[in-house]
Write an enzyme that holds these catalytic residues in place. Structure first.
Site, PDB file in Angstrom:
ATOM      1  N   ARG A  63       0.849  -1.185   0.000  1.00  0.00           N
ATOM      2  CA  ARG A  63       0.000   0.000   0.000  1.00  0.00           C
ATOM      3  C   ARG A  63       0.892   1.245   0.000  1.00  0.00           C
ATOM      4  O   ARG A  63       2.113   1.148   0.092  1.00  0.00           O
ATOM      5  CB  ARG A  63      -0.905   0.013   1.242  1.00  0.00           C
ATOM      6  CG  ARG A  63      -0.179  -0.380   2.515  1.00  0.00           C
ATOM      7  CD  ARG A  63      -0.804   0.131   3.768  1.00  0.00           C
ATOM      8  NE  ARG A  63      -0.743   1.576   3.851  1.00  0.00           N
ATOM      9  CZ  ARG A  63       0.355   2.252   4.194  1.00  0.00           C
ATOM     10  NH1 ARG A  63       1.481   1.608   4.468  1.00  0.00           N
ATOM     11  NH2 ARG A  63       0.344   3.563   4.244  1.00  0.00           N
ATOM     12  N   GLY A  64       0.252   2.403  -0.103  1.00  0.00           N
ATOM     13  CA  GLY A  64       0.987   3.652  -0.163  1.00  0.00           C
ATOM     14  C   GLY A  64       1.206   4.067  -1.598  1.00  0.00           C
ATOM     15  O   GLY A  64       1.677   3.273  -2.423  1.00  0.00           O
ATOM     16  N   ALA A  65       0.848   5.313  -1.911  1.00  0.00           N
ATOM     17  CA  ALA A  65       0.800   5.739  -3.307  1.00  0.00           C
ATOM     18  C   ALA A  65       2.083   5.475  -4.093  1.00  0.00           C
ATOM     19  O   ALA A  65       2.040   4.812  -5.138  1.00  0.00           O
ATOM     20  CB  ALA A  65       0.419   7.221  -3.373  1.00  0.00           C
ATOM     21  N   ARG A  97      -6.986  -0.390  -7.035  1.00  0.00           N
ATOM     22  CA  ARG A  97      -7.329   0.677  -6.084  1.00  0.00           C
ATOM     23  C   ARG A  97      -7.497   1.965  -6.882  1.00  0.00           C
ATOM     24  O   ARG A  97      -6.531   2.489  -7.439  1.00  0.00           O
ATOM     25  CB  ARG A  97      -6.257   0.850  -5.003  1.00  0.00           C
ATOM     26  CG  ARG A  97      -6.108  -0.362  -4.094  1.00  0.00           C
ATOM     27  CD  ARG A  97      -5.471  -0.004  -2.769  1.00  0.00           C
ATOM     28  NE  ARG A  97      -6.387   0.729  -1.895  1.00  0.00           N
ATOM     29  CZ  ARG A  97      -5.996   1.318  -0.753  1.00  0.00           C
ATOM     30  NH1 ARG A  97      -4.743   1.262  -0.369  1.00  0.00           N
ATOM     31  NH2 ARG A  97      -6.879   1.948  -0.010  1.00  0.00           N
ATOM     32  N   GLN A 211      -3.016   1.919  10.453  1.00  0.00           N
ATOM     33  CA  GLN A 211      -1.724   2.026   9.781  1.00  0.00           C
ATOM     34  C   GLN A 211      -0.739   2.879  10.574  1.00  0.00           C
ATOM     35  O   GLN A 211       0.464   2.682  10.494  1.00  0.00           O
ATOM     36  CB  GLN A 211      -1.889   2.608   8.369  1.00  0.00           C
ATOM     37  CG  GLN A 211      -2.586   1.682   7.388  1.00  0.00           C
ATOM     38  CD  GLN A 211      -4.056   2.008   7.247  1.00  0.00           C
ATOM     39  OE1 GLN A 211      -4.710   2.406   8.219  1.00  0.00           O
ATOM     40  NE2 GLN A 211      -4.591   1.849   6.053  1.00  0.00           N
ATOM     41  N   ASP A 252      -2.554  10.400  -1.819  1.00  0.00           N
ATOM     42  CA  ASP A 252      -2.794   9.337  -2.798  1.00  0.00           C
ATOM     43  C   ASP A 252      -3.146   9.890  -4.170  1.00  0.00           C
ATOM     44  O   ASP A 252      -2.936   9.236  -5.180  1.00  0.00           O
ATOM     45  CB  ASP A 252      -3.904   8.413  -2.305  1.00  0.00           C
ATOM     46  CG  ASP A 252      -3.409   7.486  -1.212  1.00  0.00           C
ATOM     47  OD1 ASP A 252      -3.072   6.340  -1.529  1.00  0.00           O
ATOM     48  OD2 ASP A 252      -3.333   7.929  -0.055  1.00  0.00           O
ATOM     49  N   ASN A 262      -6.209  11.842   0.713  1.00  0.00           N
ATOM     50  CA  ASN A 262      -5.309  11.069   1.573  1.00  0.00           C
ATOM     51  C   ASN A 262      -6.173  10.231   2.504  1.00  0.00           C
ATOM     52  O   ASN A 262      -7.401  10.344   2.513  1.00  0.00           O
ATOM     53  CB  ASN A 262      -4.374  11.993   2.356  1.00  0.00           C
ATOM     54  CG  ASN A 262      -3.236  11.226   3.026  1.00  0.00           C
ATOM     55  OD1 ASN A 262      -2.488  10.507   2.361  1.00  0.00           O
ATOM     56  ND2 ASN A 262      -3.101  11.372   4.333  1.00  0.00           N
TER      57      ASN A 262
END
Length: 379
Positions: A63-65, A97, A211, A252, A262
């Site tokens: 995960r995470g842009a 996503r 998170q 994001d 975000n």
């Protein structure tokens, strides 16, 4: 197909890389540090095809842009190297996503390299190598961008808050677990820590999937930072007590007008920061700016399953809920669970990228920065 195995190395100072390409005898794979298992255990998830990587993205194992962009590019390269349908893999990865624009950017970049090689008359093996080279280049560029964002962000903090002793509030996770380098917003806080100017990192636990508690606290502890975990709804009392000097978050997707999507809970922090005259700073690579998305209302916000709210995951506790967790709400409870919220540009003090700082945040300033970035890439 994906397999998991424990990471057994003795050196715990840096941990496992969040993502890497590997080529064991049985064929190429994409190896991920399974973020759903942190901080209890470091387990690697080995993906042998694009559907396994899509599942890892959906489950938030990766995960995470910025990291999603890298994963998307490696996913295309994996499909090409293993002889699967590259177009089908690209479509599936892009749709995994919808809010994180970097995912589609990474997929397009590797796919473009693959298609260009074929157009030049290369065979499928050479085209697969071109896709992999593009993915690796994106990985390197993200690491370099992370270092430059940290430099620009630290300079901005010192300008806004001379004298050091920064007390920074952050939300969700924006460290090395979301990046090819040391992250986005977290990388700025880490830079402040390394030069002795971070007094305290306030870490929102970030409901519903924690998170902040599971990942940001994990990274802060391993980096020896002074940090304190708080529930999301305790942030207001910190602001009221004058205990927050700046808010640093990642992004994001950033729309052309400067609206920032975000992790849900970011927008309330921006409102609090404005009321209390605290800088609210977004840190993200230029690839997160989507000039084709005109404004915040045009950003598609991913809706996550309700069980993420109605259940909690607890290690070593028997699970009885539909999502594999322990129910904390009555059976049949409806849940509202957007993955992100959108902060308008007028609430944002600055956007920090590898190309520099945009402040005030306007469509014109963002467009100029993106144009400058494209020019630098061409030269």
């Amino acid at each position: 197909m994906a397999d998991q195995y424990a990471q057994s190395g003795e050196d715990k100072s840096t941990g496992s890389p969040a993502i890497r390409w590997d080529e064991p005898p049985e064929g190429p794979v994409v190896v991920l540090l399974d973020q759903t298992r942190l901080p209890a255990e470091e387990v690697e998830l080995v993906c042998t095809d694009a559907p396994a990587l899509v599942e890892a993205i959906n489950s938030l194992a990766v995960r995470g842009a910025p990291l999603l962009g890298i994963a998307g590019a490696y996913g295309v390269a994996l499909a090409a190297a293993r002889g699967f349908d590259v177009e089908e893999a690209a479509v599936a990865l892009t749709g995994a996503r919808p809010t994180a624009v970097n995912l589609s950017v990474g997929v397009r970049r590797a796919r473009a390299a693959y298609d260009a090689a074929l157009a030049r008359g290369a065979g499928t093996e050479q085209a697969a190598a071109a896709a992999l080279a593009a993915a690796r280049q994106l990985h390197r560029e993200d690491a370099e961008a992370s270092a430059r964002m940290a430099e620009h962000g630290l300079a901005l903090l010192d300008e806004l808050l001379p004298g050091g002793g920064h007390r920074i509030l952050t939300h969700c996770n924006s460290g090395s677990l979301v990046s090819g380098g040391e992250g986005t917003a977290f990388a700025v806080a880490l830079a402040a820590h390394r030069v002795g100017r971070l007094r305290r990192l306030w870490v929102d636990e970030t409901r519903p999937l924690l998170q902040g508690a599971r990942l940001t606290a994990y990274e802060a502890a391993r980096s020896g930072m002074a940090y304190t975990l708080l529930t999301d709804n305790a942030a207001g009392s910190l602001f009221a007590a004058g205990e927050v000097d700046a808010v640093l978050i990642g992004a994001d997707r950033i729309a052309a007008d400067g609206s920032v999507a975000n992790k849900v809970g970011s927008y309330p922090l921006a409102v609090l920061a404005r009321y209390h005259h605290v800088p609210f700073i977004v840190v993200a690579p230029v690839t997160t700016v989507d000039q084709e998305t005109t404004d915040g209302a045009s950003i598609e916000v991913e809706q996550r399953p309700g069980y993420e709210v109605t259940e909690v995951a607890a290690p070593h506790v028997p699970v009885t809920g539909a999502g594999g967790g322990v129910p904390v709400a009555p059976l049949g409870t409806q849940a509202y669970n957007p993955a992100f919220d959108v902060t308008p540009p007028e609430l944002i003090t600055a956007i920090v990228t590898e190309e520099g700082v945009v402040s005030p945040v306007t469509a014109e300033a963002l467009a100029e920065m993106c144009e400058r970035s494209r020019g630098a890439a061409v030269s």
